[in-house]
Each structure stands twice: as C-alpha cells, then as structure tokens.
Design an enzyme around this catalytic site. Sequence first.
Site, mmCIF file in Angstrom:
data_model
loop_
_atom_site.group_PDB
_atom_site.id
_atom_site.type_symbol
_atom_site.label_atom_id
_atom_site.label_comp_id
_atom_site.label_asym_id
_atom_site.label_seq_id
_atom_site.Cartn_x
_atom_site.Cartn_y
_atom_site.Cartn_z
ATOM 1 N N CYS A 109 1.513 1.731 -2.527
ATOM 2 C CA CYS A 109 0.393 0.802 -2.685
ATOM 3 C C CYS A 109 -0.374 1.002 -3.989
ATOM 4 O O CYS A 109 -0.829 0.024 -4.591
ATOM 5 C CB CYS A 109 -0.512 0.858 -1.463
ATOM 6 S SG CYS A 109 0.324 0.148 -0.024
ATOM 7 N N ASP A 136 -6.193 2.405 0.565
ATOM 8 C CA ASP A 136 -5.630 2.801 1.883
ATOM 9 C C ASP A 136 -5.936 4.240 2.322
ATOM 10 O O ASP A 136 -5.043 4.958 2.803
ATOM 11 C CB ASP A 136 -4.100 2.590 1.880
ATOM 12 C CG ASP A 136 -3.707 1.116 1.755
ATOM 13 O OD1 ASP A 136 -4.599 0.260 1.639
ATOM 14 O OD2 ASP A 136 -2.486 0.839 1.756
ATOM 15 N N LYS A 185 -5.032 -6.040 3.934
ATOM 16 C CA LYS A 185 -3.736 -6.567 3.472
ATOM 17 C C LYS A 185 -2.655 -6.189 4.470
ATOM 18 O O LYS A 185 -2.803 -5.214 5.211
ATOM 19 C CB LYS A 185 -3.410 -6.012 2.085
ATOM 20 C CG LYS A 185 -3.281 -4.505 2.080
ATOM 21 C CD LYS A 185 -3.061 -3.960 0.706
ATOM 22 C CE LYS A 185 -2.932 -2.460 0.714
ATOM 23 N NZ LYS A 185 -1.807 -1.941 1.514
HETATM 24 C C1 VGL Z 1 1.727 1.973 2.241
HETATM 25 C C2 VGL Z 1 3.828 2.010 3.098
HETATM 26 C C3 VGL Z 1 3.490 1.062 4.048
HETATM 27 C C4 VGL Z 1 0.768 2.525 1.232
HETATM 28 C C5 VGL Z 1 1.355 1.015 3.163
HETATM 29 O O1 VGL Z 1 -0.461 2.451 1.454
HETATM 30 O O2 VGL Z 1 1.228 3.065 0.195
HETATM 31 N N1 VGL Z 1 2.959 2.458 2.202
HETATM 32 N N2 VGL Z 1 2.246 0.575 4.062
#
Ligand code: VGL
Length: 215
Positions: A163, A15, A118
């Site tokens: 994540c 991410d 995702k």
């Molecule tokens: C994430 C919160 C919501 C992450 C993704 O990448 O850690 N955290 N969506």
Amino acid sequence: MSIPLTPTDALLVIDMQNDFCPARDGIGGALAVQDGDQIIPLINQLGQRFHHVLLTQDWHPRGHISFASSHPGTQPFAVIDLPYGPQTLWPDHCVQGTPGADLHPALHLPHAELIVRKGFHRQIDSYSAFLENDHITPTGLAGYLHERDLKRLFLCGLAYDFCVRYSALDGTARGFECIVLEDATRAIGLPGSIESTNAAFAAHNIARIHSSQLA
Ligand code: VGL
Ligand code: ZN
C-alpha cells in the site's frame, strides 16, 4: 540533505490497523507485518511535526475478492488473474466493523483531518490511497488534496511493498510530490516485493528518506 516542512505538506499514514500488526490479546494480526507496531511511536512523533495528517484504512466487506477464502482451492499469497489483472490473495483481513480493521490503539494522531477508506468494493482490491487495483476507480484523495491545496506527501505506515508503494506511485503520477519515510514503514516481504518496490521508486524519482532528514 535536510528537508524543511512547509504548510502545504501532509503526512499520509497508510493502514496502521490491528490486522497489519502483531496480534495483542487475540485482536488483529490477520495479515501481520513483522514489527509493524514498532513504527507507531515514530509515526506519533512525526505527526506532531505536520499541520496536516491524513490516514488510510483498508476496509473490506466479507467475501472480498482479495481474500483467498473467496476462491476455493487457493491459498493466501498465491496470485490469480482477475479481470483487472493479477491479484495476490490474502488471508481475510480488515473486514469492515471488526476489531482487526480498527486503527491500532497506540496510534495517537488526534489532529488527523481525513481517513480514506479503501478496498470496500467487493470485486476490486485497492492497495493505493489514490486508485483501486483496476487502475480506474478513484478513492477521492486526489480531489481532496487539490481542494485543500496540499501538494507534497510524506508517506509512512504499512506495508512498504504494497500500500505504501502504490500510494506513492499513484500520487506521483497525479502530480503530488511523494517522499517515503523509510524508517516509519515496514514491509510484508513476499519474494522480490521489496526489491521491485525499491526499483519502482528509483524509476519514478520517489525519494526514500530517513525521518531524521526532516528539518
Ligand atoms: C495491504 C495487502 C492487502 C497493505 C492491504 O496495506 O499494504 N496489503 N491489503
Ligand atoms: Zn487489504
């Protein structure tokens, strides 16, 4: 302890998107992790040492169930009960097709083989690169790794306590050796979230290493 890399290792970059990094020129920053962008040069360097680089991309539809804005009367970072269990609510972030959802432009990993998206089911959040938050719906990553004969994952990216945490735990549960490159991650840092991540990694023998330990 110095760890030699093998051809069945992969770097899993979680991410590294504009919305998880501080905003630049009005782009991104919706759920900015403090100093999230500062790990990008290290991740780019690490990428050059791996034959196999895989990325994830948080990829939510508008009105996603994890957004506080989808639950009138709630605020971001509150926890609510959903059919699949407790869910932290977030500011709207990584909305499909928006600049905030793009990978950060400073990320330079041209040989990356796969981008796993995702969180695209409106009614289920997904922290983990393997399984959505209902702990049932797979993303397909385990099948990909098996077919490509990739056995060991070095994890980096954002966020350490969400994540990265759940990706390492679910990967370990699926039989992949998961090692977290601690200096190539940053945490969101909700109350207790870093401590509980460290405890979960210890309980499952998931190593946290410094990138300098890669041989
Ligand atoms: C994430 C919160 C919501 C992450 C993704 O990448 O850690 N955290 N969506
Ligand atoms: Zn998300």
